[in-house]
Design an enzyme around this catalytic site. Sequence first.
Site, PDB file in Angstrom:
ATOM      1  N   HIS A   1       0.828  -1.220   0.000  1.00 35.24           N
ATOM      2  CA  HIS A   1       0.000   0.000   0.000  1.00 35.24           C
ATOM      3  C   HIS A   1       0.857   1.262   0.000  1.00 35.24           C
ATOM      4  O   HIS A   1       0.431   2.294   0.492  1.00 35.24           O
ATOM      5  CB  HIS A   1      -0.933   0.041   1.221  1.00 35.24           C
ATOM      6  CG  HIS A   1      -1.675  -1.237   1.459  1.00 35.24           C
ATOM      7  ND1 HIS A   1      -2.856  -1.542   0.821  1.00 35.24           N
ATOM      8  CD2 HIS A   1      -1.385  -2.309   2.242  1.00 35.24           C
ATOM      9  CE1 HIS A   1      -3.268  -2.731   1.226  1.00 35.24           C
ATOM     10  NE2 HIS A   1      -2.391  -3.228   2.079  1.00 35.24           N
TER      11      HIS A   1
ATOM     12  N   SER B   1      16.509  19.541 -17.537  1.00 37.96           N
ATOM     13  CA  SER B   1      15.401  20.420 -17.894  1.00 37.96           C
ATOM     14  C   SER B   1      15.960  21.642 -18.594  1.00 37.96           C
ATOM     15  O   SER B   1      17.040  22.128 -18.247  1.00 37.96           O
ATOM     16  CB  SER B   1      14.662  20.825 -16.615  1.00 37.96           C
ATOM     17  OG  SER B   1      14.041  22.074 -16.795  1.00 37.96           O
TER      18      SER B   1
ATOM     19  N   GLU C   1      10.457   6.783 -17.298  1.00 39.10           N
ATOM     20  CA  GLU C   1       9.123   7.304 -17.619  1.00 39.10           C
ATOM     21  C   GLU C   1       8.688   6.834 -18.992  1.00 39.10           C
ATOM     22  O   GLU C   1       7.512   6.506 -19.211  1.00 39.10           O
ATOM     23  CB  GLU C   1       9.127   8.829 -17.544  1.00 39.10           C
ATOM     24  CG  GLU C   1       9.225   9.313 -16.096  1.00 39.10           C
ATOM     25  CD  GLU C   1       9.499  10.800 -15.986  1.00 39.10           C
ATOM     26  OE1 GLU C   1       9.057  11.396 -15.010  1.00 39.10           O
ATOM     27  OE2 GLU C   1      10.166  11.371 -16.871  1.00 39.10           O
TER      28      GLU C   1
END
Length: 469
Positions: free
Chosen positions: A156, A277, A290
């Site tokens: 969880h 970035s 990703e």
Amino acid sequence: MALWGGRFTEGPDQRFKDFDDSLKFDYRLALEDIEGSRCWAQALCRALVLTREECDTLQQALDELAQEAASDLKAIAAAPDEDIHSYVERRLIEKVGVLGKKLHTGRSRNDQVALDLKLWTRHAAEDLEQALNALLARLADSAARYTKVYFPGYTHLQRAQPITFTHWILAYAQMFKRDLQRLKNARELLNTCPLGSGALAGTAYLIDREQLALDLGFTCATHNSLDAVSDRDYVMEMLSVASISMVHLSRLAEDLIFYNSGEARFVELSDQVTSGSSLMPQKKNPDTLELIRGKCGRVVGALTGMLVTCKGLPLAYDKDLQEDKERLFDALDTWRDCLLMAALVFEGLKVDEERTREAARGGYSNATELADYLVGKGIPFREAHEVVGKVVLYAISQHKPLEELTLEEFKGFSAVIEKDVYKRLDLETALDVRDVVGGTAPPQSAFEIAVLRDNYPLKKENEDSPSQL
Ligand code: ARG
């Protein structure tokens, strides 16, 4: 040159041709189409449709064509032909003249494309097996490095029990082992040869289909011509194997993205697999992971698309089936790329052992140990669970981990607790006691690593990467 001009009085609308033509993607079947043609020429020769000499001439021309095609497969895509079968036939006729027009005797593009795609899928499966082997070898190598690295195990997304980082890696190794087995199982069903099924009813020539199957590397011929030209089960199955494996890869990616996050900072990804970035100079983004996570949707989409394309499709061949290729090519390319990239991520991965040890310790992840300790002192587990719940509640109110409570404090909850409780609450003990098959105890991991290393040896750099599909 179209293969079917006779019955038509007008040429096709260019817009229809653009819509219908498949050469722009089925050029990837060139070598398989040529191989099928070589063996078909032999089969026709055995059926006395071609003379030995004709067969030899055709085969020689096809060999030349294969060499040309292999040198620049992609270039074929720009040719004006409808599909790869038309392309190969036109080029053959250019080489050997009218004899080239005999090769299509008794054959249809329907059994031809069924064969080509099956052969291609067999080759792709071999490449993918290699990629899975390479990833498993990399995981075994990584797993061996972290046997002493404590790590928080989650359920969880709450810290649950301590494990080692090795144990986490070995979990994914199990998944990829199953993927490999699924791939091998799927490969088993790719053993029947559809060539010689004609358009749908079988060929009218005396083709020895069993021999033809053997020539093409299959174990036997397909047993129903209607089925053979319209069967794309193997496409669905490969896409399903790929999808399951992509789901595994995406879970792996997600775990690592979290472990690499500014919040967790358990691992650091290498510069080789991250990007920056354009605006924020401090950023180092886990793009590889990703993308792996994102591409899972693409592969599962290919499976869904293929299932829907085939649903309710009447026997036998329908042009809908042309929709099988792009998604199969794309999904298997994607799967292979993701396998290779996942292996690369592990090559340069760094783990912050201090932080992971702290995290493994935190979150009351040794509460189960205290319950088991009480069980050892004769208290039934359910009761022990209740007592420990109260101890945890108390410890939270004191802002202390369990191991920092005093013996008096412990005794306030249960008189059976003695000094030896502290040893039991140690991180090391929590791991050592889980010495069952599949447990996180270091000897179990050592065994699993040895099994992996035996079965998936790490190859040298250039042996590692599979050839292009
Ligand atoms: N390009 C077609 C395909 O990919 C080849 C088979 C064409 N057969 C036909 N009857 N038009 O399925």
